[in-house]
Design an enzyme around this catalytic site. Sequence first.
Site, PDB file in Angstrom:
ATOM      1  N   ARG A  59      37.256  41.000  35.205  1.00  0.00           N
ATOM      2  CA  ARG A  59      37.774  42.163  35.719  1.00  0.00           C
ATOM      3  C   ARG A  59      38.515  41.957  37.053  1.00  0.00           C
ATOM      4  NH1 ARG A  59      34.163  45.788  34.364  1.00  0.00           N
ATOM      5  NH2 ARG A  59      32.910  44.021  33.962  1.00  0.00           N
ATOM      6  N   THR A  60      37.619  41.247  38.104  1.00  0.00           N
ATOM      7  CA  THR A  60      38.152  40.901  39.417  1.00  0.00           C
ATOM      8  C   THR A  60      39.713  40.170  39.147  1.00  0.00           C
ATOM      9  OG1 THR A  60      36.200  40.809  40.216  1.00  0.00           O
ATOM     10  CG2 THR A  60      37.710  40.055  41.616  1.00  0.00           C
ATOM     11  N   LYS A  87      37.907  17.084  38.559  1.00  0.00           N
ATOM     12  CA  LYS A  87      37.937  15.767  38.985  1.00  0.00           C
ATOM     13  C   LYS A  87      37.357  15.421  40.317  1.00  0.00           C
ATOM     14  CE  LYS A  87      42.290  15.270  36.233  1.00  0.00           C
ATOM     15  NZ  LYS A  87      43.528  14.872  36.756  1.00  0.00           N
ATOM     16  N   ARG A 109      37.635  33.107  44.677  1.00  0.00           N
ATOM     17  CA  ARG A 109      36.074  33.411  44.269  1.00  0.00           C
ATOM     18  C   ARG A 109      35.416  32.136  44.419  1.00  0.00           C
ATOM     19  NH1 ARG A 109      33.774  37.051  39.914  1.00  0.00           N
ATOM     20  NH2 ARG A 109      34.085  38.490  41.600  1.00  0.00           N
ATOM     21  N   HIS A 137      31.573  40.803  48.572  1.00  0.00           N
ATOM     22  CA  HIS A 137      32.692  41.003  47.818  1.00  0.00           C
ATOM     23  C   HIS A 137      33.645  41.993  48.312  1.00  0.00           C
ATOM     24  CE1 HIS A 137      35.091  41.453  44.175  1.00  0.00           C
ATOM     25  NE2 HIS A 137      34.023  41.211  43.143  1.00  0.00           N
TER      26      HIS A 137
END
Lengths: 318, 178
Positions: A59-60, A87, A109, A137
């Site tokens: 969603r975000t 890596k 995020r 958030h």
Amino acid sequence: MAGALGKDLTGLRHLSAEQLRLVLDTAEPFKEVSERAIKKVPALRGKTVVNLFFEASTRTRISFEFAEKRLSADTVNVASSGSSVSKGETLVDTARNLEAMRIDMVVIRHPSSGAAEFLARRIRSNVVNAGDGTNEHPTQGLLDMLTLRDRLGDLAGKRVAICGDVLHSRVARSNIWGLTRLGAEVAVCGPPTLLPTRVESMGVRVFHRIEEAIGWADALNVLRLQLERMQAGFIPSLREYNRVWGVTAERLDRAPKPLVIMHPGPMNRGVEIDSDVADGPHSVILPQVTNGVAVRMAVLYLLAGGGPDWSDAGGEER
Amino acid sequence: MPPTIPILDGTGMQRALARMASEIVERARGVEGLVLVGIQRRGVEIAERLARLIERAEGSRPALGKLDITLYRDDLQTIGPRPVIGVTSLPPLDGRTVVIVDDVLYTGRTVRAALDECADFGRPRRILLCVLVDRGGRELPIQADIVGQAVTTAPGERVDVLVQELDGRDAVELARPG
């Protein structure tokens, strides 16, 4: 250059009431852009935005991507799996390499609290926090506030109860900082194992029974119960959680007035919220998603330098 | 306060608007298929005034729309004051005669943005530009079709259009830097 919000949006904790209102007011006209036949304005033409997602998100990420595209920005998505992050490259190295390709903004995020702020201090690009650990958030907090304002009007004096797993919830923190700054009364409600210690110091009241929160509030923001919490021993079982803490039609029927029902998604139907509530007439769960795009457009636009310049009180030259 | 020089008083402004209204109808050959689109902010008020004047003279009212061009401006990168974005709401434009209405025509950049925005909403048969004041100083090859009052100004001067609805009185004034 820094607009009215500054260079970055890493959280709502340090925004003023004036800045919060600016974002919400700027989001209003962006709602209309998404209703147009051609859902696009040229405001961010030529800007390059990188969506840097170190955690799963549907969603975000999609909401940010729509917001960027509807502002005519060029976007690139980087996920941690399948990139040099897997890596062992550090966050700053990844970002600096992206900056060497002349990007303008990073939407990040990350599972670690503070990651967005850490990055914002080390790169020139604007940084938008799309969720960092259990910290904040901010765009979710803003879209929740916009949705509440749509339903309840001015947020001052309105009562919002945040229910469920407050302890692990960055959504709860952004809601608490933003709502209290705009003068709303905020409560949290959930099992004691899932409430942060000294949560009262954030300026909220605490309810230990869901019925009390329902009786008090104008709106409920029902948090997702992260299912891995059960294995970790925070709650005895999902069934018991639903029986004691679930937001059910039966409980809501006993409230003195209809409550606005919000949920940041993804929902566990039948655990923290029942289906007839989630799909009921007072649910604003889908309007929240619609508002998410408008709020993110507003944030990107303001960080890119749009909006009023508060350092200069003059009007537009005519 | 910088000294201000009156350009139009209330009566003068009403006369100019009445003439502009009749010119619009003449150019558009009637009210059928006519859309007046005001540019936020004061263009919106002026478009509403013109629509009322046209209705009084012709017996039918043209469609009205409003446009905020902030998101179509070409100067997001330059430092300068920018307003909070206003409402955009347009009736169907396809095949219509669209009259873009603004209070002051100066550099032409606002009109350029308005033309781009209109193009994203539809394909008008024709677009006309109608302004209350043309102050010269164009930076783009854009001209108005209908002008209330032309006035020669210097850079640094400011033309203020006041409307009853927002400012409590009707007037056009030239403000000289103090």
